[in-house]
Design an enzyme around this catalytic site. Structure first.
Site, mmCIF file in Angstrom:
data_model
loop_
_atom_site.group_PDB
_atom_site.id
_atom_site.type_symbol
_atom_site.label_atom_id
_atom_site.label_comp_id
_atom_site.label_asym_id
_atom_site.label_seq_id
_atom_site.Cartn_x
_atom_site.Cartn_y
_atom_site.Cartn_z
ATOM 1 N N GLY A 113 1.235 -1.554 0.223
ATOM 2 C CA GLY A 113 0.028 -0.392 -0.346
ATOM 3 C C GLY A 113 0.934 1.453 0.032
ATOM 4 N N GLU B 140 5.311 -4.659 5.957
ATOM 5 C CA GLU B 140 6.257 -6.258 6.477
ATOM 6 C C GLU B 140 5.943 -7.096 4.893
ATOM 7 O OE1 GLU B 140 2.785 -5.218 7.488
ATOM 8 O OE2 GLU B 140 1.665 -7.212 7.118
ATOM 9 N N THR C 61 4.547 2.718 6.666
ATOM 10 C CA THR C 61 2.873 1.892 6.298
ATOM 11 C C THR C 61 2.802 3.210 7.536
ATOM 12 O OG1 THR C 61 1.473 0.701 7.732
ATOM 13 C CG2 THR C 61 3.244 0.337 8.394
ATOM 14 N N ASP D 205 -0.477 2.326 9.329
ATOM 15 C CA ASP D 205 -0.341 1.624 9.940
ATOM 16 C C ASP D 205 0.423 1.640 11.501
ATOM 17 O OD1 ASP D 205 -2.477 0.939 8.403
ATOM 18 O OD2 ASP D 205 -2.373 -1.146 8.390
ATOM 19 N N ARG E 196 -27.068 12.507 16.666
ATOM 20 C CA ARG E 196 -26.616 11.244 16.279
ATOM 21 C C ARG E 196 -25.337 10.763 16.850
ATOM 22 N NH1 ARG E 196 -27.500 13.301 10.027
ATOM 23 N NH2 ARG E 196 -30.252 12.760 9.919
ATOM 24 N N GLY F 271 -5.645 0.314 9.761
ATOM 25 C CA GLY F 271 -5.732 -0.681 11.145
ATOM 26 C C GLY F 271 -5.475 -1.692 11.151
ATOM 27 N N ARG F 272 -5.012 -2.689 10.134
ATOM 28 C CA ARG F 272 -5.346 -4.223 9.847
ATOM 29 C C ARG F 272 -4.876 -5.436 11.469
ATOM 30 N NH1 ARG F 272 -6.508 -7.665 5.449
ATOM 31 N NH2 ARG F 272 -6.076 -5.699 4.544
ATOM 32 N N ARG G 19 -4.618 7.526 3.686
ATOM 33 C CA ARG G 19 -2.903 7.735 2.797
ATOM 34 C C ARG G 19 -2.793 8.452 2.176
ATOM 35 N NH1 ARG G 19 -3.165 1.164 1.138
ATOM 36 N NH2 ARG G 19 -2.915 1.561 -0.194
HETATM 37 O O1 F6P Z 1 -1.084 -0.665 3.948
HETATM 38 C C1 F6P Z 1 -1.836 -0.815 4.913
HETATM 39 C C2 F6P Z 1 -3.022 -0.756 5.133
HETATM 40 O O2 F6P Z 1 -3.951 0.416 4.415
HETATM 41 C C3 F6P Z 1 -3.866 -1.260 5.579
HETATM 42 O O3 F6P Z 1 -4.822 -0.235 6.828
HETATM 43 C C4 F6P Z 1 -5.660 -1.354 4.989
HETATM 44 O O4 F6P Z 1 -5.612 -2.877 5.430
HETATM 45 C C5 F6P Z 1 -4.824 -1.832 3.519
HETATM 46 O O5 F6P Z 1 -3.848 -1.351 3.204
HETATM 47 C C6 F6P Z 1 -5.076 -1.255 2.191
HETATM 48 O O6 F6P Z 1 -5.515 -1.623 1.416
HETATM 49 P P1 F6P Z 1 -5.479 -1.688 0.058
HETATM 50 O O7 F6P Z 1 -5.675 -0.172 -0.471
HETATM 51 O O8 F6P Z 1 -4.700 -2.384 -1.178
HETATM 52 O O9 F6P Z 1 -7.349 -1.595 -0.508
#
Ligand code: F6P
Length: 352
Positions: free
Chosen positions: A12, A105, A129, A131, A166, A174-175, A285
């Site tokens: 990513g 990673e 990253t 994250d 609401r 954040g996976r 991102r």
């Molecule tokens: O790079 C990490 C990340 O931004 C994660 O937080 C997210 O789950 C993933 O990449 C999303 O990836 P993609 O851009 O391939 O959908």
């Protein structure tokens, strides 16, 4: 003869990648007399020999630009033995003396495996990253930009949530780790913060605190949730709140996204409080890197070429305290750096 260095960005994208490239090319050219070539589309570019020139003039203006001028992909060059062999062969056919692999990673894990297969494949890794979950380095660039965007977004959601009485559920990237959700959640004054490190019980951790907030006079609430947060049902982690798509990338990751929608629905039905959701997704991102990320990424690029000039290989540059060091790339790279217990204590500090 001057050394020829390849640079690639994999996985990513994230703000600051261009800062690493620019830092490396300037330092390498002017201090070490190196020559650079860009490998496009991550490891795919090495497997297919897709390259672009990288002179100081090519990279002069790229620091404030988000994403990566080299483009990226989630191609795994170690998926088969044949691919690994081809990657190493192409490294030599392109006349490279060393490669700078910038990635998370997966990208760094692949770099490590290729170097372990054949140490003539000289490689220095640069961790990235948004994250912020890579072990080995204290911080990754891209994270600071992401939390600034996310914090501002949560503040914006707060005003519209308040106007309409609401609950607004905001989903953050954040996976495996909740760094973005924790820091942007606290920064944006979210009431409830849910992260992967602490699986949540929907009654105890969401309904009860929201009801209490309402009883205490709150007319709106903000819930910040990581895309990878986990739901507990009968003391077991249950995946049913994840709307995961079956599709996996070459490194086996499922595409996440959708927990905020499911949660908003549960809240509306569970405690009768009108709810909306927002998935911030790739907004976190994209765009220009923060000043912090511009400087950190530049330092990483500079240190990566310095490491190559010193003859190092199989290392990655890492921020340790305030210093940047070249540390051995080991299988440790795959270890996720999660939010530690003392910081997890902050999650429910403001949910009362
Ligand atoms: O790079 C990490 C990340 O931004 C994660 O937080 C997210 O789950 C993933 O990449 C999303 O990836 P993609 O851009 O391939 O959908």
């Amino acid at each position: 003869m001057s050394k020829k260095i390849g640079i690639l960005t994999g996985g990513g994208d994230c703000p600051g990648l261009n800062g690493v490239i620019r830092g490396a090319v300037y330092r390498g050219t002017f201090k070490h007399g190196m020559e650079f070539v860009g490998i496009k589309f991550g490891w795919r570019g090495l497997l297919e020999k897709i390259t672009m020139p990288l002179s100081t003039q090519d990279v002069r203006d790229i620091l404030p630009i988000g994403g990566t001028i080299l483009r990226t992909s989630r191609t795994n060059p170690t998926k088969t033995e044949g691919d690994a062999k081809l990657a190493i062969q192409n490294f030599h056919e392109l006349g490279l003396d060393a490669l700078i692999a910038i990635g998370g990673e997966d990208t760094l894990g692949a770099a490590y495996r290729l170097w372990k297969t054949d140490d003539s494949f000289a490689v220095v890794g640069v961790p990235k990253t948004i994250d912020n979950d890579l072990s080995g380095t204290d911080v990754t660039f891209g994270f600071d930009t992401a939390i600034n965007i996310a914090t501002e977004a949560i503040e914006r959601l707060r005003t519209t949530a308040r106007s309409h009485n609401r609950v607004l559920v905001v989903e953050l990237m954040g996976r495996h780790a909740g760094w973005i959700t924790l820091e942007a959640g606290i920064g944006g004054s979210a009431d409830i913060i849910l992260v992967p490190e602490k699986p949540f019980d929907i009654r105890k951790d969401v309904f009860e605190p929201l009801k209490k907030l309402r009883e205490n006079g709150a007319e709106y609430a903000i819930v910040a949730v990581s895309e990878g947060a986990k739901l507990m049902v009968n003391n077991d982690v249950d995946g049913s709140l994840f709307l995961q798509e079956a599709e996996r990338d070459e490194f086996g990751h499922i595409r996440l996204g959708g927990i905020a929608k499911a949660l908003a629905n549960e809240i509306e039905n569970g405690i009768d409080w009108e709810s909306r959701f927002v998935i911030l997704g790739h907004l976190q991102r994209g765009g220009a890197p923060s000043a912090f990320d511009r400087f950190l990424s530049t330092r990483f690029g500079v240190s990566a070429v310095d490491a190559i000039a010193e003859g190092k290989s199989g290392v990655m540059v890492a921020l340790r305290g305030t210093d940047i060091e070249a540390v051995p790339m080991t299988e440790e790279i795959k270890k996720i750096r999660t939010v530690p217990a003392d910081l997890l204590e902050l999650l429910d500090l403001f949910s009362k």
